[in-house]
Every structure is written in C-alpha cells, then in structure tokens.
Scaffold this motif. Structure first.
Motif, PDB file in Angstrom:
ATOM      1  N   PRO A  14       1.731   2.288   0.541  1.00  0.00           N
ATOM      2  CA  PRO A  14       1.702   1.043   1.037  1.00  0.00           C
ATOM      3  C   PRO A  14       0.986  -0.102   0.263  1.00  0.00           C
ATOM      4  O   PRO A  14      -0.146   0.253  -0.441  1.00  0.00           O
ATOM      5  N   GLN A  15       1.441  -1.226   0.325  1.00  0.00           N
ATOM      6  CA  GLN A  15       1.109  -2.153  -0.944  1.00  0.00           C
ATOM      7  C   GLN A  15       1.557  -3.761  -0.492  1.00  0.00           C
ATOM      8  O   GLN A  15       2.676  -3.571   0.142  1.00  0.00           O
ATOM      9  N   SER A  16       1.120  -4.765  -1.346  1.00  0.00           N
ATOM     10  CA  SER A  16       1.636  -6.041  -1.164  1.00  0.00           C
ATOM     11  C   SER A  16       2.998  -5.973  -1.801  1.00  0.00           C
ATOM     12  O   SER A  16       3.174  -5.351  -2.886  1.00  0.00           O
ATOM     13  N   VAL A  17       4.125  -6.713  -1.325  1.00  0.00           N
ATOM     14  CA  VAL A  17       5.511  -6.753  -1.910  1.00  0.00           C
ATOM     15  C   VAL A  17       5.399  -7.599  -3.280  1.00  0.00           C
ATOM     16  O   VAL A  17       6.111  -7.395  -3.980  1.00  0.00           O
ATOM     17  N   GLN A  18       4.358  -8.304  -3.231  1.00  0.00           N
ATOM     18  CA  GLN A  18       4.023  -9.320  -4.661  1.00  0.00           C
ATOM     19  C   GLN A  18       3.772  -8.209  -5.744  1.00  0.00           C
ATOM     20  O   GLN A  18       3.994  -8.434  -6.863  1.00  0.00           O
ATOM     21  N   ILE A  46       8.035 -10.752   5.545  1.00  0.00           N
ATOM     22  CA  ILE A  46       7.441  -9.432   5.003  1.00  0.00           C
ATOM     23  C   ILE A  46       6.453  -9.767   3.614  1.00  0.00           C
ATOM     24  O   ILE A  46       6.954 -10.113   2.754  1.00  0.00           O
ATOM     25  N   THR A  47       5.333  -9.206   3.788  1.00  0.00           N
ATOM     26  CA  THR A  47       4.230  -9.461   2.915  1.00  0.00           C
ATOM     27  C   THR A  47       3.702  -8.047   2.258  1.00  0.00           C
ATOM     28  O   THR A  47       3.344  -7.983   1.273  1.00  0.00           O
ATOM     29  N   GLU A  48       4.012  -7.093   3.264  1.00  0.00           N
ATOM     30  CA  GLU A  48       3.247  -5.786   2.826  1.00  0.00           C
ATOM     31  C   GLU A  48       4.249  -4.563   3.179  1.00  0.00           C
ATOM     32  O   GLU A  48       4.885  -4.506   4.056  1.00  0.00           O
ATOM     33  N   GLY A  52       4.852   5.180   6.421  1.00  0.00           N
ATOM     34  CA  GLY A  52       5.785   5.584   7.423  1.00  0.00           C
ATOM     35  C   GLY A  52       7.075   4.953   7.540  1.00  0.00           C
ATOM     36  O   GLY A  52       7.725   5.044   8.786  1.00  0.00           O
ATOM     37  N   TYR A  53       7.288   3.604   7.030  1.00  0.00           N
ATOM     38  CA  TYR A  53       8.315   3.008   7.182  1.00  0.00           C
ATOM     39  C   TYR A  53       9.349   3.048   5.999  1.00  0.00           C
ATOM     40  O   TYR A  53       8.751   3.210   4.846  1.00  0.00           O
TER      41      TYR A  53
END
Length: 89
Positions: A14-18, A46-48, A52-53
């Motif tokens: 899990p992290q920022s898409v940037q 969507i930013t993060e 689980g996804y």
C-alpha cells in the motif's frame, strides 16, 4: 522489478500512486509513465493503493511516445473468502 509479456502482474505494498513509475518497452521504444499522473489525467480519483485490493491498468502506447490510460478496474485480490454460521467459544 521487470516482467515480460502483453500482460504483467506486480504485487505492491500500500502506497501513494505518485510513488509508482514504470516503463513499457515495445519494439525497442521505451514509454515512461507515473501511475499517479496517468490516473489523475483520467479523473479516476485514485491516490492510494490499499492492501487487499487488485488494480488492473490497461495502457495505450501511442506512436508519438505517449502512454495513456485505456481502462482500469479495482477489486478484491484473489479469493477474499467467506464466513457462515455462528462464532462460538
């Protein structure tokens, strides 16, 4: 990380898409992109990336060197399982 083929899969924390940059190479031509930039151009909101996804991103590589979002989806990763009945001691 490197993967080959028309469809590739990576497991990411899990992290920022940037924080996610990637390169697609087709016929010796490299296309560079940042996932956050692609998603912000699509107005996906969507930013993060969340745990689980699974997110599927389909990109279009244009002759002029651009990489654009063709489609994307987000859903449960694999079988999330189920529970039934009652929980007892």
């Amino acid at each position: 990380m490197t993967a080959n083929g028309g469809s590739v899969t990576f497991l990411l924390i899990p992290q920022s898409v940037q924080n996610i940059d990637f390169t697609a190479t087709l016929n010796g031509h490299a296309y560079n992109a940042n996932l956050g930039d692609i998603l912000s151009n699509s107005q996906a909101g969507i930013t993060e990336l969340k745990g689980g996804y699974a997110m599927s991103v389909d990109v279009l590589l244009e002759d002029n060197g651009n990489m654009i979002l063709n489609s994307f989806s987000i859903g449960a990763w694999g079988s999330q399982g189920s529970a039934g009945g009652e929980i007892g001691e």
